[in-house]
Each structure stands twice: as structure tokens, then as C-alpha cells.
Motif scaffolding. Structure first.
Motif, mmCIF file in Angstrom:
data_model
loop_
_atom_site.group_PDB
_atom_site.id
_atom_site.type_symbol
_atom_site.label_atom_id
_atom_site.label_comp_id
_atom_site.label_asym_id
_atom_site.label_seq_id
_atom_site.Cartn_x
_atom_site.Cartn_y
_atom_site.Cartn_z
ATOM 1 N N GLU A 163 -1.582 -4.331 -0.392
ATOM 2 C CA GLU A 163 -0.852 -2.891 0.354
ATOM 3 C C GLU A 163 -1.484 -1.146 -0.404
ATOM 4 O O GLU A 163 -1.803 -0.916 0.441
ATOM 5 C CB GLU A 163 0.254 -2.958 0.580
ATOM 6 N N ASP A 164 -0.835 -1.461 -1.709
ATOM 7 C CA ASP A 164 -0.773 -0.229 -2.696
ATOM 8 C C ASP A 164 -2.191 0.499 -2.941
ATOM 9 O O ASP A 164 -3.190 1.586 -1.600
ATOM 10 C CB ASP A 164 -0.656 -0.209 -4.018
ATOM 11 N N ILE A 165 -2.822 -0.325 -2.362
ATOM 12 C CA ILE A 165 -4.848 -0.766 -2.676
ATOM 13 C C ILE A 165 -5.340 -0.298 -1.137
ATOM 14 O O ILE A 165 -5.543 0.904 -1.451
ATOM 15 C CB ILE A 165 -5.967 -1.733 -3.543
ATOM 16 N N GLU A 166 -4.853 -0.944 -0.708
ATOM 17 C CA GLU A 166 -5.493 -0.618 0.673
ATOM 18 C C GLU A 166 -5.166 0.595 1.400
ATOM 19 O O GLU A 166 -5.634 0.890 1.905
ATOM 20 C CB GLU A 166 -5.057 -1.827 2.157
ATOM 21 N N ALA A 223 -5.927 6.841 2.301
ATOM 22 C CA ALA A 223 -5.958 8.284 2.032
ATOM 23 C C ALA A 223 -7.486 8.593 1.925
ATOM 24 O O ALA A 223 -7.607 9.596 2.269
ATOM 25 C CB ALA A 223 -4.962 8.372 0.810
ATOM 26 N N ASN A 224 -8.499 7.806 0.992
ATOM 27 C CA ASN A 224 -9.668 8.252 0.736
ATOM 28 C C ASN A 224 -10.744 8.344 1.701
ATOM 29 O O ASN A 224 -11.228 9.650 1.841
ATOM 30 C CB ASN A 224 -10.477 6.929 -0.090
ATOM 31 N N ARG A 225 -10.119 7.482 2.962
ATOM 32 C CA ARG A 225 -11.076 8.015 4.731
ATOM 33 C C ARG A 225 -10.057 9.262 4.913
ATOM 34 O O ARG A 225 -11.569 9.880 5.490
ATOM 35 C CB ARG A 225 -10.629 6.534 5.319
ATOM 36 N N TYR A 226 -9.285 9.333 5.241
ATOM 37 C CA TYR A 226 -8.640 10.812 5.777
ATOM 38 C C TYR A 226 -9.445 11.348 4.702
ATOM 39 O O TYR A 226 -9.374 13.243 5.447
ATOM 40 C CB TYR A 226 -6.986 10.630 5.122
ATOM 41 N N TYR A 227 -9.112 11.725 3.131
ATOM 42 C CA TYR A 227 -9.240 12.567 2.818
ATOM 43 C C TYR A 227 -10.856 12.962 2.389
ATOM 44 O O TYR A 227 -11.331 14.451 3.029
ATOM 45 C CB TYR A 227 -9.009 12.690 1.261
ATOM 46 N N ALA A 228 -11.925 12.186 2.468
ATOM 47 C CA ALA A 228 -13.305 12.107 2.535
ATOM 48 C C ALA A 228 -13.509 13.450 3.690
ATOM 49 O O ALA A 228 -14.700 13.768 4.064
ATOM 50 C CB ALA A 228 -14.083 10.437 2.536
#
Length: 199
Positions: free
Chosen positions: A139-142, A147-152
């Protein structure tokens, strides 16, 4: 082309980039953190990344980030920049590609690699002893991938570039490193399309 490659730690970015270099030997592959460390060594006598994070005041750290972006932006030819879209900090996330950095880097694309968290946990288990990583649940990794998607997307907006998502969650590997090879082929295809568009 200048491509920013991002994924959560343990996703296999280094292996993917190794395959890219084998497929397209004239592409420059740079690690953003390595550039920052070299600048911090020259200007502040810093010896390693931990020291850079702990000893440099925030304003100086940001200056080093910006100088690294300026140096990388000047590199000729096709360049892949290995960095982070988001960095996990004390239960939250910090932007790895803030607007001021994207304005200096001016990449053509951000490539985001995503995987089944269980695959990432397996890869991290093989790195035990090689890297010092905190234990994370699937769950932490997902959540980090989200977060990576939003920041990207936010970074792409600031840098006025495209985002490509390579989602390998449903692609089961039939052999070791298959995901890395597939990702490398997709990156090489992106670079070759960029080259043909400029001819």
C-alpha cells in the motif's frame, strides 16, 4: 530529446537504463543526484549525498539543485535524466521536480514507470545489503506511485512537456528483467521518433 525518467526506488530504473545504453549507445544517461553531488563537492567540500542533505542549509541545497539543472540542460544530443518525481519524507512526499527546476531543465518528456508493488518488493529484497531502504508495505509503494503521477503531471505543466506512463502492473514477467527490457525498448522508440521528427 531530453527525457526525465522517474519511478519509485527499487523499480529497476538502473537496469532499464543499462538496456537503453545497449540498444542506443550514443544516448547520454545522467543521474541528477550525481550532478548535485559534484557541484556540492566543488562549492562546499561535501563528500557524499547524506552529508549534502544533512549539512547544506535549504537555500544552498536549492542553489545546488538549480546549478545541476543548468548544467544538464546544456548537454548536447539525446539525454536521459534519472531522478525522482517525488521523495518520501516523514510520512509525506516532497517534489523531486519543482517548477524552478523544470523551467531550467526544459525536458521534452517525462517517462513514468509503474509496477505491481509486489514486483517492487521482490526487487528490493534482492537489494538487501546493497542499499539502505526502509521497509514499505504494498500500500505504501502504491501510494508513492500515485504521488509520482501527480507530481509528474505538475512538473510537466511547469516544464511544458509530455508525460508518458509505462504501466507494467498487469504485465507478468516471463523471464528476469523482462520489464526493464520492455521499458528500455519503449524509451528507445520515443527517442527514435523524436530523431525522425527533427529530420
Amino acid at each position: 530529446m531530453k527525457i526525465v525518467l522517474v519511478a519509485v526506488p527499487g523499480s529497476g530504473k538502473s537496469t532499464t537504463l543499462k538496456f537503453v545504453r545497449e540498444m542506443l549507445s550514443d544516448v547520454a544517461i545522467v543521474n541528477y543526484g550525481d550532478y548535485m553531488l559534484e557541484i556540492a563537492k566543488r562549492q562546499y567540500g561535501i563528500t557524499n549525498r547524506d552529508e549534502m542533505r544533512k549539512k547544506l542549509p535549504v537555500d544552498e541545497y536549492r542553489k545546488v539543485q538549480e546549478l545541476a539543472a543548468e548544467e544538464i540542460a546544456k548537454l548536447p544530443g539525446d539525454v536521459i535524466i534519472d531522478t525522482h518525481a517525488s521523495i518520501r519524507v516523514q510520512g509525506g512526499f516532497y517534489p523531486g521536480l519543482p517548477d524552478r527546476i523544470m523551467a531550467k531543465l526544459r525536458p521534452d518528456a517525462i517517462v513514468l514507470m509503474e509496477f505491481d508493488p509486489k514486483d517492487i518488493m521482490e526487487r528490493r529484497a534482492k537489494d538487501v545489503g546493497l542499499r539502505d531502504r526502509e521497509s514499505e508495505s504494498p500500500e505504501d509503494i502504491e501510494m508513492h506511485q500515485l504521488a509520482n503521477r501527480y507530481y509528474a503531471f505538475a512538473a510537466a505543466n511547469a516544464g511544458e512537456c509530455s508525460v508518458y506512463i509505462f504501466d507494467f502492473r498487469k504485465k507478468v514477467q516471463s523471464r528476469p528483467f523482462e520489464h526493464a527490457e520492455m521499458a528500455a525498448r519503449m524509451i528507445v522508440d520515443l527517442i527514435l521518433r523524436g530523431r525522425s521528427a527533427t529530420k
